[in-house]
Design a protein around this motif. Structure first.
Motif, PDB file in Angstrom:
ATOM      1  N   GLY A  61      16.726  -1.498  -1.900  1.00  0.00           N
ATOM      2  CA  GLY A  61      17.710  -0.427  -1.878  1.00  0.00           C
ATOM      3  C   GLY A  61      17.309   0.830  -2.615  1.00  0.00           C
ATOM      4  N   ARG A  62      16.129   0.849  -3.238  1.00  0.00           N
ATOM      5  CA  ARG A  62      15.671   2.033  -3.955  1.00  0.00           C
ATOM      6  C   ARG A  62      14.732   2.856  -3.079  1.00  0.00           C
ATOM      7  NH1 ARG A  62      14.951  -2.112  -7.721  1.00  0.00           N
ATOM      8  NH2 ARG A  62      12.709  -2.122  -7.257  1.00  0.00           N
ATOM      9  N   ARG A  63      14.760   4.156  -3.252  1.00  0.00           N
ATOM     10  CA  ARG A  63      13.808   5.009  -2.543  1.00  0.00           C
ATOM     11  C   ARG A  63      12.462   4.888  -3.240  1.00  0.00           C
ATOM     12  NH1 ARG A  63      15.225  10.851  -0.789  1.00  0.00           N
ATOM     13  NH2 ARG A  63      13.852  10.199   0.919  1.00  0.00           N
ATOM     14  N   ARG A  64      11.441   4.635  -2.457  1.00  0.00           N
ATOM     15  CA  ARG A  64      10.114   4.402  -3.035  1.00  0.00           C
ATOM     16  C   ARG A  64       9.237   5.627  -2.786  1.00  0.00           C
ATOM     17  NH1 ARG A  64       5.193   3.903  -4.111  1.00  0.00           N
ATOM     18  NH2 ARG A  64       4.197   1.853  -4.425  1.00  0.00           N
ATOM     19  N   GLU A  65       8.928   6.366  -3.862  1.00  0.00           N
ATOM     20  CA  GLU A  65       8.141   7.586  -3.727  1.00  0.00           C
ATOM     21  C   GLU A  65       6.656   7.260  -3.564  1.00  0.00           C
ATOM     22  OE1 GLU A  65       7.765  12.001  -5.808  1.00  0.00           O
ATOM     23  OE2 GLU A  65       8.091  10.245  -7.090  1.00  0.00           O
ATOM     24  N   LEU A  66       5.983   8.053  -2.734  1.00  0.00           N
ATOM     25  CA  LEU A  66       4.538   7.977  -2.591  1.00  0.00           C
ATOM     26  C   LEU A  66       3.895   8.601  -3.821  1.00  0.00           C
ATOM     27  CD1 LEU A  66       1.949   7.585  -0.730  1.00  0.00           C
ATOM     28  CD2 LEU A  66       2.324   9.968  -0.043  1.00  0.00           C
ATOM     29  N   VAL A  67       2.955   7.869  -4.438  1.00  0.00           N
ATOM     30  CA  VAL A  67       2.261   8.379  -5.618  1.00  0.00           C
ATOM     31  C   VAL A  67       0.761   8.188  -5.453  1.00  0.00           C
ATOM     32  CG1 VAL A  67       4.220   7.990  -7.157  1.00  0.00           C
ATOM     33  CG2 VAL A  67       2.537   6.164  -6.813  1.00  0.00           C
ATOM     34  N   ALA A  68       0.005   8.780  -6.347  1.00  0.00           N
ATOM     35  CA  ALA A  68      -1.453   8.732  -6.255  1.00  0.00           C
ATOM     36  C   ALA A  68      -1.970   7.300  -6.253  1.00  0.00           C
ATOM     37  CB  ALA A  68      -2.065   9.518  -7.412  1.00  0.00           C
ATOM     38  N   GLN A  69      -1.342   6.435  -7.044  1.00  0.00           N
ATOM     39  CA  GLN A  69      -1.809   5.057  -7.138  1.00  0.00           C
ATOM     40  C   GLN A  69      -1.746   4.342  -5.793  1.00  0.00           C
ATOM     41  OE1 GLN A  69      -3.202   3.795  -9.979  1.00  0.00           O
ATOM     42  NE2 GLN A  69      -3.767   2.056  -8.690  1.00  0.00           N
ATOM     43  N   ASP A  70      -0.869   4.777  -4.900  1.00  0.00           N
ATOM     44  CA  ASP A  70      -0.796   4.157  -3.571  1.00  0.00           C
ATOM     45  C   ASP A  70      -2.078   4.400  -2.785  1.00  0.00           C
ATOM     46  OD1 ASP A  70       1.860   3.100  -3.764  1.00  0.00           O
ATOM     47  OD2 ASP A  70       2.622   5.147  -3.526  1.00  0.00           O
ATOM     48  N   TYR A  71      -2.679   5.560  -2.922  1.00  0.00           N
ATOM     49  CA  TYR A  71      -3.938   5.817  -2.230  1.00  0.00           C
ATOM     50  C   TYR A  71      -5.099   5.078  -2.886  1.00  0.00           C
ATOM     51  CZ  TYR A  71      -1.824   9.208   0.885  1.00  0.00           C
ATOM     52  OH  TYR A  71      -1.063   9.789   1.857  1.00  0.00           O
ATOM     53  N   VAL A  72      -5.039   4.917  -4.193  1.00  0.00           N
ATOM     54  CA  VAL A  72      -6.049   4.104  -4.874  1.00  0.00           C
ATOM     55  C   VAL A  72      -5.987   2.674  -4.346  1.00  0.00           C
ATOM     56  CG1 VAL A  72      -6.749   3.129  -7.098  1.00  0.00           C
ATOM     57  CG2 VAL A  72      -6.056   5.538  -6.945  1.00  0.00           C
ATOM     58  N   TYR A  73      -4.783   2.122  -4.250  1.00  0.00           N
ATOM     59  CA  TYR A  73      -4.603   0.756  -3.743  1.00  0.00           C
ATOM     60  C   TYR A  73      -5.021   0.657  -2.280  1.00  0.00           C
ATOM     61  CZ  TYR A  73      -2.270  -3.502  -2.199  1.00  0.00           C
ATOM     62  OH  TYR A  73      -2.001  -4.730  -1.644  1.00  0.00           O
TER      63      TYR A  73
END
Length: 598
Positions: A114-126
């Motif tokens: 139910g939470r909005r999940r923001e795209l962050v730099a760590q997502d591209y690292v992963y």
């Protein structure tokens, strides 16, 4: 890239849907649905695990890389997508810093509770690290390993040697988040074209770690990205339905450099200032056979279709849109992209593989004996041009003046070559034997259930019989054939590669030894080739690099692990109410820009 609108006369443009007024914004909104079809089944929707055309196209609308290409600019131009701008690049092309725009969110999913999940730099690292995970079966790892990102190959090797899980939490020098929105990539060697990987959703389309871990083995059925669409419904090998991502950010179309052709100008005018995406839903049908696919479009059941080449005499007689289609307002757009149709020979196969003179002669004789122009005429109805090399027309390194054996059918020379290198003995049926007197049988694979494949098989049979070579055929789904190719279980197989960036490196990388088992389906290994390939990767585009690309190209033609066939002419047919469609040579997310008035 040249694009021309296939209308009977220039005057018809005035009556085309492009020039009609857009609906009044105050009018009652109508749900906008685009119906289209592909001729091969999808594998699934996790970018690292797939390379088939259908899956790649769907994924490109769900997942987003930091960069993309301008829709209309030609020559193509990079532009930011989820990034705030183009990356900072060091002068030696060994350090790249990307800054991600705040306020971009993944599509809603139960995983996020139910939470909005923001795209962050760590997502591209992963996202990049996933390619190095030994548990993930991918044929794209080489794209990053060739770039030599500091520390990641060692991290992968540690997991392999210790037989432990890949450590996603261990920071490496070559890939790390600098803060919430910035990440850095460091390379061991210069790579002037490294940024292209970050303009391809198949390589750097961001995924959320919690989604991957939650769906695990069923991840192919649960794509969650930041793109304009999300998966609504999936009936395997039958239908895929995408719906507008309600949480997609505000993206307003702003044209950059617009070419002077009518199609580009009309698209720029129609889309300027409008919020994307314009569609509410995209319905994709999987229709393998040509006739039902064409009948579905001709009967109005599909809005957009890449014209099956077999129906060219009906849809485009004499190169002009058929009067019945023109009367209905159907639009036809043609383009040559960065595509190459080819076959590969398994270089580890005991019959066609190897670097010995007689094996090279066999492959070159097969290439000389197979008539690409006949294939274009009979199978593709003229909707292609013969390929002289593996390099597509829009790739840097393509030499339009080069002529080769691949583009010159010569049965007499092919027979003489076989006779000269010991394939002159015949069995009781008249077929050639191997130089040691043993049976010689070629085996070529093809896609099951395709009328086009049957025509190609018939042509291969006829021409190999004329050459005195026995040939047999095996068939399976496209996904199954990919798995067999990676497992080195196919002797000969052919398909079309649509290159993902404007450089010849990817195609020439198909001959690079370390890429064997990934993009190098031929399992070709030649030290001299590998040395030249590694050398050109370090250079910016220049006369020196151009010369190296030509050397690599000629080595492929000399040893012939790949048989170039053709560069397809794409003809896209749109019903009267479809606007905004254009085929970009390197991106696959064209539905983002399409409008439908149907």
């Amino acid at each position: 890239m040249q694009r021309r609108e296939l209308m009977a006369a220039a005057g018809l443009l005035a009556a085309s849907p492009w020039t009609q007024a857009l609906p009044d914004s105050a009018a009652k909104p109508k749900r906008k649905v685009l119906r289209t079809a592909f001729n091969s089944a999808e594998v699934g929707f996790d970018p690292p695990q797939v390379s088939d055309r259908t899956s790649v196209a769907v994924n490109a609308h769900i997942f987003e890389s930091p960069l993309t290409y301008d829709l209309l600019a030609r020559p193509v131009q990079l532009r930011p997508q989820t990034a705030a701008g183009l990356p900072e690049v060091s002068a030696d092309f060994k350090r790249f810093v990307f800054t991600i725009r705040p306020g971009i969110f993944f599509a809603d999913d139960p995983v996020f509770q139910g939470r909005r999940r923001e795209l962050v730099a760590q997502d591209y690292v992963y996202t990049v690290k996933r390619f190095y995970d030994p548990r993930l079966k991918t044929e794209h790892l080489y794209q990053f390993e060739n770039a030599k990102i500091l520390g990641l190959s060692e991290l992968r090797q540690h997991a392999i040697e210790r037989k432990t899980a890949f450590d996603y939490d261990r920071e490496v020098t070559g890939l790390r988040a600098l803060d919430r929105y910035r990440f850095e990539v460091r390379l061991a060697e210069p790579d002037p074209r490294f940024v292209y990987l970050f303009a391809n959703a198949g390589y750097t389309g961001a995924v959320a770690r919690e989604v991957v871990e939650a769906y695990a083995e069923d991840l192919l059925a649960h794509p969650v990205g930041t793109g304009p669409f999300r998966l609504k419904h999936w009936r395997r090998s039958s239908q895929i339905v995408l719906e507008r991502n309600p949480g997609f950010r505000e993206e307003i179309f702003a044209p950059g450099e617009v070419p002077p052709d009518a199609q580009s100008q009309a698209i720029a005018q129609a889309l300027k200032g409008r919020r994307l995406p314009l569609l509410d839903e995209v319905q994709i049908s999987i229709i393998v056979e040509t006739q039902p696919r064409w009948l579905a479009f001709n009967g109005g059941e599909l809005d957009l279709l890449e014209m099956p080449t077999e129906v060219a005499p009906l849809a485009l007689p004499g190169g002009q849109l058929a009067p019945n289609l023109r009367k209905r307002g159907v639009q036809a757009f043609t383009s040559y992209g960065a595509d190459i149709g080819f076959s590969f020979f398994n270089m580890e196969d005991p019959v066609v593989g190897g670097l010995s003179p007689e094996r090279v002669a066999l492959r070159r004789a097969i290439v000389l004996g197979y008539d690409n122009e006949a294939e274009i005429r009979i199978v593709y109805k003229g909707q292609a041009v013969p390929a002289q090399t593996m390099l597509p027309q829009m790739a840097y390194g393509h030499d339009p003046a080069l002529r080769s054996e691949a583009g010159h059918h010569d049965m007499a020379r092919a027979r003489a070559l076989l006779d000269l290198y010991g394939y002159d003995q015949r069995d009781a049926e008249g077929y050639r034997l191997q130089p040691d007197g043993s049976r010689l049988t070629l085996r070529r694979a093809g896609t099951a259930g395709s009328s086009r494949q049957r025509m190609i098989d018939e042509l291969w049979k006829k021409q190999m019989d004329a050459l005195g070579l026995r040939i047999e055929f095996e068939s399976a789904t496209f996904g199954e054939l990919i798995k067999k190719a990676l497992a080195k279980q196919l002797m000969i197989w052919g398909y079309i590669w649509s290159v993902g960036d404007p450089d010849g490196d990817f195609i020439l990388g198909m001959g690079y030894g370390p890429n064997a088992g990934q993009s190098n389906d031929a399992q070709f290994r030649l030290p001299a080739y590998d040395a030249l390939y590694a050398r050109q990767r370090l250079l910016a585009n220049s006369p020196e690099r151009w010369a190296l690309l030509q050397q690599l190209n000629r080595l492929l033609l000399s040893y012939m692990p790949y048989q170039p066939h053709n560069h397809p002419l794409r003809v896209d047919l749109c019903q009267a109410g479809v606007r905004g469609f254009i085929r970009h040579p390197f991106t696959r997310d064209g539905w983002r820009f399409v409008d439908s008035l149907n």
